[in-house]
Design a protein around this motif. Structure first.
Motif, mmCIF file in Angstrom:
data_model
loop_
_atom_site.group_PDB
_atom_site.id
_atom_site.type_symbol
_atom_site.label_atom_id
_atom_site.label_comp_id
_atom_site.label_asym_id
_atom_site.label_seq_id
_atom_site.Cartn_x
_atom_site.Cartn_y
_atom_site.Cartn_z
ATOM 1 N N ALA A 123 32.271 14.889 -33.864
ATOM 2 C CA ALA A 123 32.731 14.794 -32.476
ATOM 3 C C ALA A 123 31.583 14.434 -31.540
ATOM 4 O O ALA A 123 31.778 13.751 -30.529
ATOM 5 C CB ALA A 123 33.361 16.118 -32.053
ATOM 6 N N GLU A 126 30.389 10.464 -33.246
ATOM 7 C CA GLU A 126 31.420 9.434 -33.401
ATOM 8 C C GLU A 126 31.073 8.362 -34.435
ATOM 9 O O GLU A 126 31.051 7.172 -34.129
ATOM 10 C CB GLU A 126 31.709 8.778 -32.046
ATOM 11 N N CYS A 169 25.606 9.930 -39.760
ATOM 12 C CA CYS A 169 25.381 10.296 -38.361
ATOM 13 C C CYS A 169 24.276 11.339 -38.249
ATOM 14 O O CYS A 169 24.013 12.099 -39.185
ATOM 15 C CB CYS A 169 26.666 10.806 -37.718
#
Length: 241
Positions: A123, A126, A169
Motif C-alpha cells: 500500500a 504500489e 518494492c
C-alpha cells in the motif's frame, strides 16, 4: 550473455504467460472454462484466453465472468464484440540474459502469517496488485528493519520453464541501499536452482525500474499492454434472446 542467445522458441511461451501458467504449473489456482481461465480471485487478478483472435475463447471468458463481469487480460487494445475496454496500461517484459543470482543473508521467507505486513508495504509503495493469497504463488522474500518489513520481492506467474519476479518494492525511507536488487538476485537464485529462468514485467513509463533491471542483467524482450475489459450485459442478453 548477449540478447542474441535468448532462444526465441523457448521464450515464445512468454507471449501469453498467464495462460501458460494457468494451464501448467498453476492449474491448482485456476478456474477454467474451455479456452479461458483465471486465477482464484483472492490469489491474483489475471484472466487469460488461449488465443485473443479466437471468438470461442471470448465466449468461454464470457461464461467464466458472467454478465457485467470484468477481466484483466493481456494484449487487448480493442474490445471484441460484446465487451468494452475499461482501462488499459502499457508495460514491458524483460528476461534474464546476464543476471547474477545469489542468496541474501538478510532475506527471510514470507508466508501467510506475513500477509498483513506485505499488504502494508504494498500500500505504501504500489508495486502492483497483491491479494491475500498471492503469497502462495511462489517464494516471497523480504528484508526487515527493527521488525518492520521494508523490502519485498517474490514469484508470480509460472509458465513452464520460466518464473516471473514480481512485487519488487522498497519502503521509501530505505531506498538507495540496493535492497530491491539484492532481493531480485535472491529470488532468482531459487528460480535458477530448480532449472527455470527469471523474467519480469514493468510499467512502460517506469524508466527508473527498467534501467535498474537492465543494469543487473535483464534484457527487454517485448512491449505489451494489459487491459481490464467488461462484458456488457446488453450484449449477452441480445445474443441469448
Amino acid at each position: 550473455m548477449p540478447v542474441s542467445t535468448v532462444d526465441a522458441s523457448s521464450a515464445r511461451i512468454l507471449d501469453n504467460p498467464a495462460w501458460a501458467a494457468l494451464t501448467g504449473p498453476h492449474t491448482h489456482f485456476a478456474e477454467r472454462i474451455g479456452h479461458a481461465a483465471r486465477y482464484h480471485p483472492d490469489v491474483a487478478s489475471f484472466h487469460a484466453v488461449s488465443d485473443g483472435d479466437d471468438p470461442r475463447a471470448w465466449a468461454d471468458l464470457a461464461a467464466l465472468v458472467g454478465p457485467g463481469g470484468a477481466a484483466s487480460v493481456r494484449g487487448v487494445t480493442k474490445a471484441p464484440q460484446g465487451w468494452e475496454v475499461v482501462r488499459t496500461g502499457h508495460g514491458v517484459q524483460l528476461v534474464d540474459t546476464a543476471l547474477r543470482a545469489e542468496p541474501d543473508p538478510e532475506a527471510v521467507g514470507l508466508g501467510p502469517d506475513d500477509v498483513p505486513d506485505i499488504l502494508d508495504l504494498v500500500a505504501r509503495t504500489e508495486p502492483g496488485p497483491f491479494l491475500p493469497r498471492t503469497v502462495e504463488m511462489g517464494t516471497y522474500l523480504g528484508i526487515r528493519h527493527r521488525g518492520r518489513l521494508i523490502a519485498l520481492a517474490g514469484e508470480r506467474l509460472r509458465p513452464p520453464g520460466w518464473t516471473e519476479i514480481s512485487a519488487v518494492c522498497t519502503d521509501p525511507a530505505h531506498r538507495g541501499r540496493g535492497l530491491a536488487t539484492r532481493l531480485v538476485r535472491a529470488v532468482a537464485a531459487g528460480i535458477k536452482e530448480r532449472g527455470e529462468r527469471p523474467f519480469l514485467h514493468a510499467r512502460a513509463d517506469n524508466a527508473t525500474a527498467i534501467r535498474l533491471y537492465q543494469s543487473i542483467g535483464f534484457t527487454l524482450r517485448r512491449r505489451t499492454v494489459f487491459s481490464v475489459v467488461r462484458l456488457t450485459e446488453a450484449a449477452v442478453l441480445e445474443e441469448t434472446a
